[in-house]
Write a protein that holds these residues in place. Structure first.
Motif, PDB file in Angstrom:
ATOM      1  N   PRO A 125       0.412  -1.054   0.417  1.00 21.20           N
ATOM      2  CA  PRO A 125      -0.084  -0.229   0.143  1.00 21.20           C
ATOM      3  C   PRO A 125       1.059   1.137  -0.545  1.00 21.20           C
ATOM      4  CG  PRO A 125      -0.896  -1.763   1.924  1.00 21.20           C
ATOM      5  CD  PRO A 125       0.207  -2.303   0.774  1.00 21.20           C
ATOM      6  N   ALA A 126       1.933   1.089   0.498  1.00 20.82           N
ATOM      7  CA  ALA A 126       2.577   2.497   0.929  1.00 20.82           C
ATOM      8  C   ALA A 126       3.491   2.888  -0.967  1.00 20.82           C
ATOM      9  CB  ALA A 126       3.989   1.931   1.703  1.00 20.82           C
ATOM     10  N   LYS A 127       3.738   1.583  -1.614  1.00 19.45           N
ATOM     11  CA  LYS A 127       3.876   1.515  -3.260  1.00 19.45           C
ATOM     12  C   LYS A 127       2.474   2.462  -3.640  1.00 19.45           C
ATOM     13  CE  LYS A 127       7.600  -0.736  -3.095  1.00 19.45           C
ATOM     14  NZ  LYS A 127       8.924  -2.167  -3.377  1.00 19.45           N
ATOM     15  N   LEU A 128       1.555   2.204  -3.196  1.00 22.30           N
ATOM     16  CA  LEU A 128       0.228   2.557  -4.578  1.00 22.30           C
ATOM     17  C   LEU A 128      -0.232   3.902  -3.946  1.00 22.30           C
ATOM     18  CD1 LEU A 128      -1.889  -0.234  -4.076  1.00 22.30           C
ATOM     19  CD2 LEU A 128      -1.117   0.266  -6.538  1.00 22.30           C
ATOM     20  N   GLN A 129       0.663   4.440  -1.997  1.00 23.51           N
ATOM     21  CA  GLN A 129      -0.023   5.543  -2.234  1.00 23.51           C
ATOM     22  C   GLN A 129       0.706   6.961  -2.823  1.00 23.51           C
ATOM     23  OE1 GLN A 129      -1.646   6.789   1.302  1.00 23.51           O
ATOM     24  NE2 GLN A 129      -0.698   9.159   0.821  1.00 23.51           N
ATOM     25  N   GLU A 130       2.324   6.460  -2.805  1.00 22.53           N
ATOM     26  CA  GLU A 130       3.286   6.841  -4.195  1.00 22.53           C
ATOM     27  C   GLU A 130       3.071   6.934  -5.740  1.00 22.53           C
ATOM     28  OE1 GLU A 130       7.844   7.780  -4.594  1.00 22.53           O
ATOM     29  OE2 GLU A 130       7.319   5.073  -4.665  1.00 22.53           O
ATOM     30  N   ARG A 131       2.836   5.866  -6.282  1.00 24.61           N
ATOM     31  CA  ARG A 131       1.949   6.164  -7.513  1.00 24.61           C
ATOM     32  C   ARG A 131       0.753   6.538  -7.460  1.00 24.61           C
ATOM     33  NH1 ARG A 131       0.856   0.346  -9.946  1.00 24.61           N
ATOM     34  NH2 ARG A 131       3.196  -0.311  -9.335  1.00 24.61           N
ATOM     35  N   LEU A 132      -0.427   6.814  -6.264  1.00 25.10           N
ATOM     36  CA  LEU A 132      -1.842   7.417  -6.857  1.00 25.10           C
ATOM     37  C   LEU A 132      -1.720   9.120  -6.552  1.00 25.10           C
ATOM     38  CD1 LEU A 132      -4.172   4.760  -5.034  1.00 25.10           C
ATOM     39  CD2 LEU A 132      -3.791   5.430  -7.478  1.00 25.10           C
ATOM     40  N   SER A 133      -0.760   9.002  -5.557  1.00 28.60           N
ATOM     41  CA  SER A 133      -1.384  10.646  -5.021  1.00 28.60           C
ATOM     42  C   SER A 133       0.293  11.842  -5.351  1.00 28.60           C
ATOM     43  CB  SER A 133      -0.615  11.123  -3.844  1.00 28.60           C
ATOM     44  OG  SER A 133       0.520  10.314  -3.352  1.00 28.60           O
ATOM     45  N   GLY A 134       1.340  11.187  -6.203  1.00 28.20           N
ATOM     46  CA  GLY A 134       1.923  11.301  -7.190  1.00 28.20           C
ATOM     47  C   GLY A 134       1.602  12.575  -8.446  1.00 28.20           C
ATOM     48  N   ARG A 135       0.352  12.330  -8.814  1.00 30.49           N
ATOM     49  CA  ARG A 135      -0.327  12.799 -10.412  1.00 30.49           C
ATOM     50  C   ARG A 135      -0.403  14.765  -9.997  1.00 30.49           C
ATOM     51  NH1 ARG A 135      -5.733  10.337 -12.976  1.00 30.49           N
ATOM     52  NH2 ARG A 135      -6.602  10.901 -11.423  1.00 30.49           N
ATOM     53  N   ILE A 136      -0.175  15.134 -10.635  1.00 34.85           N
ATOM     54  CA  ILE A 136      -0.663  16.181 -10.865  1.00 34.85           C
ATOM     55  C   ILE A 136      -0.152  17.210 -11.608  1.00 34.85           C
ATOM     56  CG2 ILE A 136       1.372  17.345  -9.088  1.00 34.85           C
ATOM     57  CD1 ILE A 136       3.537  17.444 -10.963  1.00 34.85           C
TER      58      ILE A 136
ATOM     59  N   GLU B 214      -2.606  19.258 -19.026  1.00 31.80           N
ATOM     60  CA  GLU B 214      -1.620  18.204 -19.089  1.00 31.80           C
ATOM     61  C   GLU B 214      -1.700  17.737 -17.573  1.00 31.80           C
ATOM     62  OE1 GLU B 214       2.224  17.062 -21.825  1.00 31.80           O
ATOM     63  OE2 GLU B 214       1.753  19.174 -21.757  1.00 31.80           O
ATOM     64  N   THR B 215      -1.108  16.178 -17.704  1.00 34.17           N
ATOM     65  CA  THR B 215      -1.287  15.368 -16.692  1.00 34.17           C
ATOM     66  C   THR B 215      -0.111  14.648 -16.115  1.00 34.17           C
ATOM     67  OG1 THR B 215      -3.940  14.704 -17.168  1.00 34.17           O
ATOM     68  CG2 THR B 215      -2.168  13.523 -15.215  1.00 34.17           C
ATOM     69  N   PHE B 216       0.890  14.738 -15.523  1.00 33.18           N
ATOM     70  CA  PHE B 216       2.138  14.492 -15.068  1.00 33.18           C
ATOM     71  C   PHE B 216       1.591  14.025 -14.038  1.00 33.18           C
ATOM     72  CE2 PHE B 216       2.202  18.138 -17.122  1.00 33.18           C
ATOM     73  CZ  PHE B 216       3.750  17.967 -18.138  1.00 33.18           C
ATOM     74  N   HIS B 217       3.501  12.921 -13.586  1.00 30.34           N
ATOM     75  CA  HIS B 217       3.574  12.179 -12.511  1.00 30.34           C
ATOM     76  C   HIS B 217       4.892  12.495 -11.943  1.00 30.34           C
ATOM     77  CE1 HIS B 217       4.008   9.468  -9.056  1.00 30.34           C
ATOM     78  NE2 HIS B 217       2.406   9.420  -9.300  1.00 30.34           N
ATOM     79  N   LYS B 218       4.357  12.959 -10.335  1.00 32.76           N
ATOM     80  CA  LYS B 218       5.733  13.407  -9.942  1.00 32.76           C
ATOM     81  C   LYS B 218       7.092  13.059  -9.919  1.00 32.76           C
ATOM     82  CE  LYS B 218       3.606  16.718  -6.347  1.00 32.76           C
ATOM     83  NZ  LYS B 218       3.460  16.430  -5.078  1.00 32.76           N
ATOM     84  N   VAL B 219       7.213  11.653 -10.017  1.00 31.00           N
ATOM     85  CA  VAL B 219       7.798  10.748  -9.675  1.00 31.00           C
ATOM     86  C   VAL B 219       8.010   9.665 -11.165  1.00 31.00           C
ATOM     87  CG1 VAL B 219       8.434   8.475  -9.153  1.00 31.00           C
ATOM     88  CG2 VAL B 219       7.546   9.932  -7.267  1.00 31.00           C
ATOM     89  N   PHE B 220       7.204   9.364 -12.129  1.00 28.51           N
ATOM     90  CA  PHE B 220       6.738   8.317 -12.841  1.00 28.51           C
ATOM     91  C   PHE B 220       7.066   9.483 -14.363  1.00 28.51           C
ATOM     92  CE2 PHE B 220       4.720   5.778  -9.643  1.00 28.51           C
ATOM     93  CZ  PHE B 220       6.162   5.143  -8.982  1.00 28.51           C
ATOM     94  N   ASN B 221       6.614  10.386 -14.196  1.00 28.59           N
ATOM     95  CA  ASN B 221       6.434  11.381 -15.157  1.00 28.59           C
ATOM     96  C   ASN B 221       6.392  12.577 -14.756  1.00 28.59           C
ATOM     97  OD1 ASN B 221       5.902  12.270 -18.338  1.00 28.59           O
ATOM     98  ND2 ASN B 221       3.830  12.167 -18.124  1.00 28.59           N
ATOM     99  N   PRO B 222       7.572  13.244 -14.554  1.00 28.51           N
ATOM    100  CA  PRO B 222       7.916  14.318 -14.030  1.00 28.51           C
ATOM    101  C   PRO B 222       7.670  15.886 -15.010  1.00 28.51           C
ATOM    102  CG  PRO B 222       9.810  13.304 -13.716  1.00 28.51           C
ATOM    103  CD  PRO B 222       8.334  12.144 -13.882  1.00 28.51           C
ATOM    104  N   PRO B 223       7.089  16.791 -15.286  1.00 30.00           N
ATOM    105  CA  PRO B 223       7.244  17.933 -16.476  1.00 30.00           C
ATOM    106  C   PRO B 223       9.044  17.851 -16.002  1.00 30.00           C
ATOM    107  CG  PRO B 223       5.553  18.488 -14.605  1.00 30.00           C
ATOM    108  CD  PRO B 223       6.151  17.255 -13.630  1.00 30.00           C
ATOM    109  N   ALA B 224       9.214  19.018 -17.027  1.00 29.20           N
ATOM    110  CA  ALA B 224      10.696  19.103 -17.210  1.00 29.20           C
ATOM    111  C   ALA B 224      11.140  19.398 -16.039  1.00 29.20           C
ATOM    112  CB  ALA B 224      10.720  20.374 -18.550  1.00 29.20           C
TER     113      ALA B 224
END
Length: 213
Positions: free
Chosen positions: A118-129, A136-146
């Motif tokens: 669940p801790a990894k899911l927390q990171e996965r789910l709460s990283g969307r910006i 446009e949608t990004f992810h702080k960890v897996f798909n950050p902006p420039a």
């Protein structure tokens, strides 16, 4: 082959369900699809469900259970089998499903349970910006902006914020655990390691299902 697929939000259940359906040619049954079909076909239960939804109320279990049973009794299920996705959500619904399957003369062959910390899911789910200007949608960890992006140019939806995600995961864990244990006691649960590449997850699932056929 008659299956359930389970996993916490963000575990990749939808992606894996689509792959299972494509390869094994079972009917993909999600609660959303069942409700839409029952409402479109104006079945008695569909119209009853619509009356609750139109009033902004939750559809009671007895109506949901009835719609599921109605769907599982249709002819295509006899020919193809099914993959049930998003139901049962509570242990009471699991017992209702057992009763419905018994009445219809259908046996459940397996429960695919995609497991991730669940801790990894927390990171996965709460990283969307989301970028305020473009949407446009990004992810702080897996798909950050420039690199060096300005955080003020982005926002998070309320349900993506860490506290909202934590609550959602907590509720899902408390509801799903008794269901998994219920089916585990019947020898039906196959645990799949979900914290790996999508294709590796599916390779594990494929191996399990090929042995069930």
């Amino acid at each position: 082959m008659n299956l359930l697929i389970m996993g916490l939000p963000g575990a990749g259940k939808g992606t894996q369900a689509a792959k299972i359906v494509e390869q094994f040619k079972v009917a993909h049954i999600s609660t959303g699809d069942m409700f839409r079909a029952a409402i479109a076909n104006q079945t008695e239960l569909g119209l009853l469900a619509k009356s609750y939804m139109d009033g902004g109320n939750l559809v009671p279990d007895e109506v949901t259970n009835g719609i599921v049973k109605e769907r599982l009794g249709q002819e295509d299920i006899k020919a193809t089998g099914f993959l049930l996705d998003g139901y049962p959500r509570t242990i009471e619904q699991a017992h209702a499903l057992d009763a419905a399957l018994a009445e219809l003369g259908i046996s459940l062959d397996g429960v695919i349970n995609i497991e991730i910390d669940p801790a990894k899911l927390q990171e996965r789910l709460s990283g969307r910006i989301i970028h305020k200007a473009t949407g446009e949608t990004f992810h702080k960890v897996f798909n950050p902006p420039a690199e060096g992006y300005n955080e003020e140019d982005y926002y998070q939806r309320e349900d993506d914020k860490p506290e909202s995600v934590a609550r959602r995961l907590e509720v899902n864990i408390s509801q799903s655990q008794p269901i998994i244990e219920h089916y585990r006691s019947k020898g039906l649960v196959h645990d799949i390691e979900g914290d790996q590449d999508i294709e590796e997850v599916y390779a594990e699932i494929e191996k399990v299902l090929s042995n069930l056929k």
